[in-house]
Design a protein around this motif. Structure first.
Motif, PDB file in Angstrom:
ATOM      1  N   LYS A  68     -10.497   8.575  -4.210  1.00  0.00           N
ATOM      2  CA  LYS A  68     -10.540   7.341  -4.979  1.00  0.00           C
ATOM      3  C   LYS A  68      -9.453   6.380  -4.522  1.00  0.00           C
ATOM      4  O   LYS A  68      -8.387   6.788  -4.082  1.00  0.00           O
ATOM      5  N   ALA A  69      -9.745   5.082  -4.657  1.00  0.00           N
ATOM      6  CA  ALA A  69      -8.747   4.059  -4.333  1.00  0.00           C
ATOM      7  C   ALA A  69      -7.575   4.171  -5.296  1.00  0.00           C
ATOM      8  O   ALA A  69      -7.752   4.390  -6.491  1.00  0.00           O
ATOM      9  N   ILE A  70      -6.361   4.024  -4.778  1.00  0.00           N
ATOM     10  CA  ILE A  70      -5.169   4.158  -5.620  1.00  0.00           C
ATOM     11  C   ILE A  70      -4.679   2.785  -6.071  1.00  0.00           C
ATOM     12  O   ILE A  70      -5.070   1.756  -5.531  1.00  0.00           O
ATOM     13  N   SER A  71      -3.810   2.779  -7.053  1.00  0.00           N
ATOM     14  CA  SER A  71      -3.351   1.539  -7.680  1.00  0.00           C
ATOM     15  C   SER A  71      -2.482   0.714  -6.724  1.00  0.00           C
ATOM     16  O   SER A  71      -1.897   1.260  -5.776  1.00  0.00           O
ATOM     17  N   PRO A  72      -2.373  -0.612  -6.975  1.00  0.00           N
ATOM     18  CA  PRO A  72      -1.510  -1.458  -6.134  1.00  0.00           C
ATOM     19  C   PRO A  72      -0.066  -0.969  -6.089  1.00  0.00           C
ATOM     20  O   PRO A  72       0.579  -1.021  -5.042  1.00  0.00           O
ATOM     21  N   PHE A  73       0.461  -0.499  -7.231  1.00  0.00           N
ATOM     22  CA  PHE A  73       1.840  -0.012  -7.258  1.00  0.00           C
ATOM     23  C   PHE A  73       2.010   1.180  -6.331  1.00  0.00           C
ATOM     24  O   PHE A  73       2.978   1.260  -5.560  1.00  0.00           O
ATOM     25  N   LYS A  74       1.078   2.127  -6.360  1.00  0.00           N
ATOM     26  CA  LYS A  74       1.204   3.312  -5.514  1.00  0.00           C
ATOM     27  C   LYS A  74       0.959   2.991  -4.042  1.00  0.00           C
ATOM     28  O   LYS A  74       1.486   3.674  -3.163  1.00  0.00           O
ATOM     29  N   ARG A  75       0.206   1.935  -3.764  1.00  0.00           N
ATOM     30  CA  ARG A  75       0.038   1.502  -2.373  1.00  0.00           C
ATOM     31  C   ARG A  75       1.377   1.004  -1.831  1.00  0.00           C
ATOM     32  O   ARG A  75       1.763   1.312  -0.705  1.00  0.00           O
ATOM     33  N   TRP A  76       2.068   0.217  -2.642  1.00  0.00           N
ATOM     34  CA  TRP A  76       3.390  -0.273  -2.223  1.00  0.00           C
ATOM     35  C   TRP A  76       4.355   0.899  -2.070  1.00  0.00           C
ATOM     36  O   TRP A  76       5.067   1.005  -1.076  1.00  0.00           O
ATOM     37  N   LEU A  77       4.348   1.784  -3.045  1.00  0.00           N
ATOM     38  CA  LEU A  77       5.256   2.926  -3.045  1.00  0.00           C
ATOM     39  C   LEU A  77       5.017   3.839  -1.853  1.00  0.00           C
ATOM     40  O   LEU A  77       5.953   4.299  -1.189  1.00  0.00           O
ATOM     41  N   GLY A  78       3.750   4.098  -1.545  1.00  0.00           N
ATOM     42  CA  GLY A  78       3.435   5.078  -0.517  1.00  0.00           C
ATOM     43  C   GLY A  78       3.465   4.558   0.912  1.00  0.00           C
ATOM     44  O   GLY A  78       3.752   5.321   1.840  1.00  0.00           O
ATOM     45  N   PHE A  79       3.211   3.254   1.106  1.00  0.00           N
ATOM     46  CA  PHE A  79       2.998   2.792   2.476  1.00  0.00           C
ATOM     47  C   PHE A  79       3.792   1.554   2.882  1.00  0.00           C
ATOM     48  O   PHE A  79       3.744   1.158   4.040  1.00  0.00           O
ATOM     49  N   THR A  80       4.521   0.940   1.952  1.00  0.00           N
ATOM     50  CA  THR A  80       5.240  -0.280   2.291  1.00  0.00           C
ATOM     51  C   THR A  80       6.728  -0.206   1.978  1.00  0.00           C
ATOM     52  O   THR A  80       7.564  -0.636   2.773  1.00  0.00           O
ATOM     53  N   ALA A  81       7.083   0.314   0.815  1.00  0.00           N
ATOM     54  CA  ALA A  81       8.490   0.373   0.401  1.00  0.00           C
ATOM     55  C   ALA A  81       9.322   1.173   1.402  1.00  0.00           C
ATOM     56  O   ALA A  81       8.847   2.144   2.000  1.00  0.00           O
ATOM     57  N   VAL A  82      10.565   0.775   1.574  1.00  0.00           N
ATOM     58  CA  VAL A  82      11.489   1.464   2.485  1.00  0.00           C
ATOM     59  C   VAL A  82      12.137   2.639   1.753  1.00  0.00           C
ATOM     60  O   VAL A  82      12.641   2.481   0.643  1.00  0.00           O
ATOM     61  N   THR A  83      12.108   3.810   2.373  1.00  0.00           N
ATOM     62  CA  THR A  83      12.722   4.986   1.765  1.00  0.00           C
ATOM     63  C   THR A  83      14.225   5.006   2.031  1.00  0.00           C
ATOM     64  O   THR A  83      14.689   4.576   3.081  1.00  0.00           O
ATOM     65  N   ARG A  84      14.978   5.527   1.050  1.00  0.00           N
ATOM     66  CA  ARG A  84      16.435   5.584   1.156  1.00  0.00           C
ATOM     67  C   ARG A  84      16.952   6.986   1.438  1.00  0.00           C
ATOM     68  O   ARG A  84      18.149   7.184   1.645  1.00  0.00           O
ATOM     69  N   GLY A  85      16.061   7.970   1.424  1.00  0.00           N
ATOM     70  CA  GLY A  85      16.484   9.335   1.671  1.00  0.00           C
ATOM     71  C   GLY A  85      15.291  10.270   1.710  1.00  0.00           C
ATOM     72  O   GLY A  85      14.140   9.844   1.595  1.00  0.00           O
ATOM     73  N   LYS A  86      15.584  11.572   1.866  1.00  0.00           N
ATOM     74  CA  LYS A  86      14.534  12.585   1.939  1.00  0.00           C
ATOM     75  C   LYS A  86      14.904  13.786   1.074  1.00  0.00           C
ATOM     76  O   LYS A  86      16.079  14.152   0.970  1.00  0.00           O
ATOM     77  N   LEU A  87      13.874  14.375   0.485  1.00  0.00           N
ATOM     78  CA  LEU A  87      14.021  15.623  -0.254  1.00  0.00           C
ATOM     79  C   LEU A  87      13.106  16.653   0.388  1.00  0.00           C
ATOM     80  O   LEU A  87      11.903  16.411   0.528  1.00  0.00           O
ATOM     81  N   GLN A  88      13.687  17.780   0.791  1.00  0.00           N
ATOM     82  CA  GLN A  88      12.882  18.843   1.395  1.00  0.00           C
ATOM     83  C   GLN A  88      12.456  19.820   0.303  1.00  0.00           C
ATOM     84  O   GLN A  88      13.269  20.240  -0.526  1.00  0.00           O
ATOM     85  N   LEU A  89      11.167  20.180   0.308  1.00  0.00           N
ATOM     86  CA  LEU A  89      10.609  21.012  -0.744  1.00  0.00           C
ATOM     87  C   LEU A  89      10.315  22.419  -0.239  1.00  0.00           C
ATOM     88  O   LEU A  89      10.022  22.623   0.947  1.00  0.00           O
ATOM     89  N   ASP A  90      10.362  23.374  -1.164  1.00  0.00           N
ATOM     90  CA  ASP A  90       9.931  24.717  -0.798  1.00  0.00           C
ATOM     91  C   ASP A  90       8.411  24.795  -0.932  1.00  0.00           C
ATOM     92  O   ASP A  90       7.751  23.844  -1.382  1.00  0.00           O
ATOM     93  N   ALA A  91       7.826  25.914  -0.554  1.00  0.00           N
ATOM     94  CA  ALA A  91       6.371  26.055  -0.542  1.00  0.00           C
ATOM     95  C   ALA A  91       5.761  25.889  -1.932  1.00  0.00           C
ATOM     96  O   ALA A  91       4.684  25.304  -2.093  1.00  0.00           O
ATOM     97  N   GLY A  92       6.462  26.376  -2.951  1.00  0.00           N
ATOM     98  CA  GLY A  92       5.944  26.273  -4.307  1.00  0.00           C
ATOM     99  C   GLY A  92       5.871  24.838  -4.786  1.00  0.00           C
ATOM    100  O   GLY A  92       4.882  24.423  -5.414  1.00  0.00           O
ATOM    101  N   ALA A  93       6.900  24.053  -4.487  1.00  0.00           N
ATOM    102  CA  ALA A  93       6.916  22.649  -4.893  1.00  0.00           C
ATOM    103  C   ALA A  93       5.858  21.858  -4.142  1.00  0.00           C
ATOM    104  O   ALA A  93       5.197  20.982  -4.713  1.00  0.00           O
TER     105      ALA A  93
END
Length: 380
Positions: free
Chosen positions: A270-295
């Motif tokens: 399904k098409a996602i909301s405008p906010f999540k489009r900005w969040l996922g593909f346009t906004a600049v990230t400031r850091g990274k969080l590494q996840l374990d397999a469960g997360a």
């Protein structure tokens, strides 16, 4: 012969973004091809007259500048290249506007840099402007602002394929048409007769990516690599992409008729909301969080929030409310989200259950490091 899936996509596409590269509207010597611009304008006008809204992302400022200045080769010096683009941009938009006006339409110039879309407020301002231009019946002509976009200053989109993908998500256009110098995506070198055109791609997986990678180095190569990245951005947001050949003088008309043109990259879910489009593909990230397999499983397969217990590593300096990337154990980015805690706080609570936050931090305003409502998947 029309294809039922493509006909369905074309029918639902109330707004279309079409991207043309420099080679699509210039001669072999790099100068502007006004005949091709005329054909493109006629094609877009037919689509508009049929009730569709069209946004054009166009390169060609340098080519237009070369035409005006009588240059026979593209400058290599950055300052001169930007100067030629400055001269050419005015001529390019004037050519488009003159051509569209003869067809009963007007062209509107929109020049963007990455800064214009990475900031949420400016992102919304650009969106509102584009939608208003469309409501007025004009055709937005978008280009990266070549006169101020410098790699060293980190203000460049990198290429207009990525810019077109961002614009598609910005205005929630159901379809992006990328006009290329090849027919579409091939399963081998397009110059070889043994290579076959891939008509439909339902998932941009390792097999698809391998078609644009050097077999020796494993690195992506050629213009098709950037087009696949653009397709990934758009299809992950639930919309569709078609890559077709610039030699087709009525490519948009053919696409909107559901013809089997080029390669179709079908939207994922399904098409996602405008906010999540900005969040996922346009906004600049400031850091990274590494996840374990469960997360990772909880986020990707179960649609849950990110808890501190599933975080194994913290990278970068970020504050509460900043955008961060979520990576799996191999370092692949799988999601992005707005963090409820700063980097220092996440470092202190990583691996812990929320019941222990108050003991470690002295306060516990949130159980989740990133709530699901503020998180979007960018890869599975």
């Amino acid at each position: 012969m029309p294809d039922s899936l493509r006909q369905e996509i074309a029918s639902a596409a109330h707004t279309i973004v079409i991207k043309v590269g420099t080679r699509s509207i210039t001669h072999s010597d790099g100068t502007l091809n006004t005949e091709r611009i005329q054909q493109l304008a006629e094609d877009i006008t037919r689509c508009c007259n049929a009730g569709k809204r069209v946004v054009l992302v166009s390169s060609g400022a340098v080519g237009a500048g070369m035409s005006l200045l009588g240059l026979k080769s593209r400058p290599t010096d950055l300052a001169k290249l930007q100067a030629v683009a400055a001269v050419g941009q005015a001529h390019l938009i004037q050519t488009y506007d003159k051509t569209f006006s003869q067809l009963g339409r007007r062209a509107a110039q929109v020049l963007l840099t990455l800064d214009d879309v990475k900031d949420r407020i400016r992102y919304l301002n650009v969106r509102n402007t584009l939608l208003s231009i469309l409501e007025l019946g004009a055709v937005p002509i978008i280009n990266e602002n070549d006169t101020v976009s410098v790699d060293e200053l980190m203000t460049t989109f990198g290429d207009n394929d990525r810019l077109a993908a961002m614009v598609t998500n910005l205005i929630r256009a159901p379809l992006l048409v990328i006009v290329s110098d090849v027919e579409g995506l091939y399963d081998g070198d397009p110059s070889l007769s043994s290579s076959q055109l891939i008509p439909t791609v339902t998932a941009i997986d390792e097999r698809i990516l391998s078609f644009v990678r050097d077999k020796k180095t494993g690195l992506s190569k050629g213009g098709m690599a950037s087009k696949l990245e653009a397709a990934r951005i758009v299809t992950t947001a639930g919309e569709n992409v078609i890559i077709g050949n610039c030699k087709r003088t009525s490519i948009l008309t053919e696409v909107m008729s559901g013809e089997l043109v080029g390669t179709l990259f079908a939207g994922q879910g399904k098409a996602i909301s405008p906010f999540k489009r900005w969040l996922g593909f346009t906004a600049v990230t400031r850091g990274k969080l590494q996840l374990d397999a469960g997360a990772r499983k909880a986020i990707v397969e179960q649609g849950r929030s990110l808890l501190a217990a599933g975080i194994s590593d913290v990278q970068g300096k970020f504050g509460k409310g900043d955008v961060v990337a979520l990576c799996d154990a191999e370092g692949q980015i799988i999601a992005r989200g707005l963090t409820n805690y700063s980097a220092d706080d996440v470092e202190r609570i990583k691996g812990l259950k929320s019941a222990k936050f108050a003991q470690v931090l002295g306060h516990s305003p949130y159980d989740e490091v990133i709530h699901r409502d503020n998180l979007v998947l960018v890869s599975k």
